[in-house]
Design an enzyme around this catalytic site. Structure first.
Site, PDB file in Angstrom:
ATOM      1  N   ARG A  53       0.857  -1.206   0.000  1.00  0.00           N
ATOM      2  CA  ARG A  53       0.000   0.000   0.000  1.00  0.00           C
ATOM      3  C   ARG A  53       0.883   1.244   0.000  1.00  0.00           C
ATOM      4  NH1 ARG A  53      -1.493   1.977   4.634  1.00  0.00           N
ATOM      5  NH2 ARG A  53      -2.078  -0.005   5.563  1.00  0.00           N
ATOM      6  N   TYR A 105     -15.775  18.083 -14.902  1.00  0.00           N
ATOM      7  CA  TYR A 105     -16.312  16.725 -14.970  1.00  0.00           C
ATOM      8  C   TYR A 105     -17.336  16.548 -13.846  1.00  0.00           C
ATOM      9  CZ  TYR A 105     -16.450  11.697 -14.155  1.00  0.00           C
ATOM     10  OH  TYR A 105     -16.877  10.426 -13.929  1.00  0.00           O
ATOM     11  N   ASP A 177      -6.646  19.502 -14.094  1.00  0.00           N
ATOM     12  CA  ASP A 177      -7.014  18.167 -14.550  1.00  0.00           C
ATOM     13  C   ASP A 177      -6.606  18.086 -16.019  1.00  0.00           C
ATOM     14  OD1 ASP A 177      -8.277  15.910 -15.563  1.00  0.00           O
ATOM     15  OD2 ASP A 177     -10.018  16.103 -14.253  1.00  0.00           O
TER      16      ASP A 177
HETATM   17  C1  LIG Z   1     -11.805  15.039 -16.915  1.00  0.00           C
HETATM   18  C2  LIG Z   1     -12.002  13.883 -15.976  1.00  0.00           C
HETATM   19  N1  LIG Z   1     -11.419  13.906 -14.770  1.00  0.00           N
HETATM   20  C3  LIG Z   1     -11.579  12.889 -13.894  1.00  0.00           C
HETATM   21  C4  LIG Z   1     -12.351  11.790 -14.181  1.00  0.00           C
HETATM   22  C5  LIG Z   1     -12.533  10.687 -13.177  1.00  0.00           C
HETATM   23  O1  LIG Z   1     -11.706   9.613 -13.481  1.00  0.00           O
HETATM   24  P1  LIG Z   1     -11.994   8.074 -13.094  1.00  0.00           P
HETATM   25  O2  LIG Z   1     -13.227   7.659 -13.828  1.00  0.00           O
HETATM   26  O3  LIG Z   1     -10.757   7.356 -13.505  1.00  0.00           O
HETATM   27  O4  LIG Z   1     -12.208   8.028 -11.615  1.00  0.00           O
HETATM   28  C6  LIG Z   1     -12.968  11.711 -15.436  1.00  0.00           C
HETATM   29  C7  LIG Z   1     -13.802  10.555 -15.786  1.00  0.00           C
HETATM   30  O5  LIG Z   1     -14.484  10.541 -16.783  1.00  0.00           O
HETATM   31  C8  LIG Z   1     -12.797  12.792 -16.357  1.00  0.00           C
HETATM   32  O6  LIG Z   1     -13.378  12.794 -17.559  1.00  0.00           O
END
Ligand SMILES: Cc1ncc(COP(=O)(O)O)c(C=O)c1O
Length: 386
Positions: A53, A105, A177
């Site tokens: 972990r 998102y 992101d």
């Molecule tokens: C821009 C963005 N950030 C984060 C995520 C979340 O990622 P995960 O589905 O791997 O948890 C997504 C999922 O679609 C996404 O499109």
């Protein structure tokens, strides 16, 4: 990073970064280490690993590889993009303020507003496109500005450098992101961001066969706190998942270039089609973020959104009629996907300021033959009921 790779090109570092050939066997790929615990040579003397972990050699290889591609000194792999985001948002304390873009998102918005807000985090979403808009939403308690660029699903562009300047002037961290762009198209830390996060499930994995997340930074203090959270909360990826993400990274540049080229072909056809009233893609000179995208990205990406005439009914019909574009959530893999964000990926935003219009269709343009993708969408649009 292997010091021999210093100064070499992105594609070379993507393929050879991480751990290099296995020291024990010469295996050219990072071995999948399934062991959950590691022998210690004496009490308090281990060989760099104690318990999986906390750290695992396969995960470490991915962490080094991807951090370096993001121009970061420190990288942390997580069990999903949401797990990575959760760790990063937990850097904030109760009473501190987090600003999210309005079309972040849906899961990011849900995590902040319905999970972490319960622990005292103050959350606002705002439609910031540049420094001036951002100044209006920053408060004395703002400690983190969350940026997604291009955004999901509206493909808006945020100027990372000017956002970082404005946020830093008020003492807030900037998190980007970078899931849609990947480090091949855009490197936020080089533009002034403090932390970059990813859903590695998408372009980095690239084959719709793994769920994963990542956070990277150059700040040793932030790195220490993220490492603590990674181990303390334990949302770590398994070694096979780490192997799959690292394998995907080896072809990232090639795939991204084809995603970008295919998206341009699709955009051209959509612009010409009578059943389409609006096309959203940063490559378009009329797109409000076009100039910034040109400045901060190598290419415009493989995600395309469009509005169908005929409202939600028309959008649903198109989603049901494609043959090569598969109706499915997610994005960023070799195969093309189509979806209706308002009822699928962004359903959790219903009734909020982040709600997505019901006639918007989102495409993840894959790396199939461009003419086949264009033809598939055209036949789906041609057969729309008037
Ligand atoms: C821009 C963005 N950030 C984060 C995520 C979340 O990622 P995960 O589905 O791997 O948890 C997504 C999922 O679609 C996404 O499109």
């Amino acid at each position: 990073m292997n010091p021999e790779l210093r100064g070499l090109g992105f594609e070379t570092r993507a393929i050879h970064g991480g751990s290099g050939p296995d020291a024990a066997t010469g295996a050219v790929n990072t071995p999948v280490h399934l062991s959950s615990t590691f022998k210690q040579d004496a009490v308090g003397r281990d060989r760099g690993f104690e318990y999986a972990r906390t750290s695992n050699p396969t995960r470490k290889s991915l962490e080094r590889n991807l951090a370096e591609l993001e121009s970061a000194d420190f990288g942390f792999a997580f069990a999903s993009g949401m797990a990575a985001e959760d760790a990063v948002m937990r850097l904030l304390r109760p009473g501190e303020h987090l600003v999210l873009p309005t079309d972040a998102y849906g899961g990011t918005f849900r995590l902040a507003s319905r999970v972490l807000a319960l622990t005292g985090l103050e959350v606002d979403s705002s439609d910031f496109g540049g420094q001036d808009d951002l100044f209006q939403v920053l408060k004395p308690a703002t400690r983190m500005v969350w940026v997604e660029t291009p955004t999901n699903p509206l493909l808006r562009i945020v100027d990372i450098a000017s956002t970082a300047e404005a946020a830093h002037a008020k003492g807030a961290l900037v998190v980007v992101d970078n899931t849609f762009a990947t480090p091949w198209l855009q490197r936020p830390l080089e533009l002034g961001a403090d932390i970059v996060v990813h859903s590695t499930t998408k372009y980095l994995g690239g084959h719709s066969d793994v769920i994963g997340g990542f956070a990277a930074t150059n700040d040793p203090d932030l790195a220490e706190r993220i490492a603590f959270l990674q181990n303390a909360a334990g949302a770590v990826p398994g070694p096979i998942d780490c192997f799959l993400v690292q394998r995907g990274i080896k072809t990232l540049a090639l795939r991204m270039d084809r995603h970008c080229a295919n998206a341009l072909a699709v955009v051209e056809m959509l612009l010409d089609h009578d059943a389409v009233s609006e096309v959203l893609h940063p490559s378009l000179p009329g797109h409000p973020g076009h100039d910034v995208a040109k400045k901060q990205m190598r290419g415009f990406g493989g995600m395309v959104s469009f509005v169908v005439r005929g409202g939600e009914r028309g959008a649903k019909e198109v989603c049901g009629r494609t043959r090569i574009f598969t109706l499915a959530e997610s994005l960023g893999a070799v195969e093309s996907l189509i979806e209706l964000p308002a009822l699928m990926t962004h359903a959790s935003t219903a009734g909020s300021s982040n709600e997505v219009r019901p006639d918007l269709v989102r495409l993840s343009v894959g790396i199939e033959t461009a003419e086949d993708l264009v033809g598939d969408l055209r036949q789906a649009l041609d057969s729309l009921d008037p």
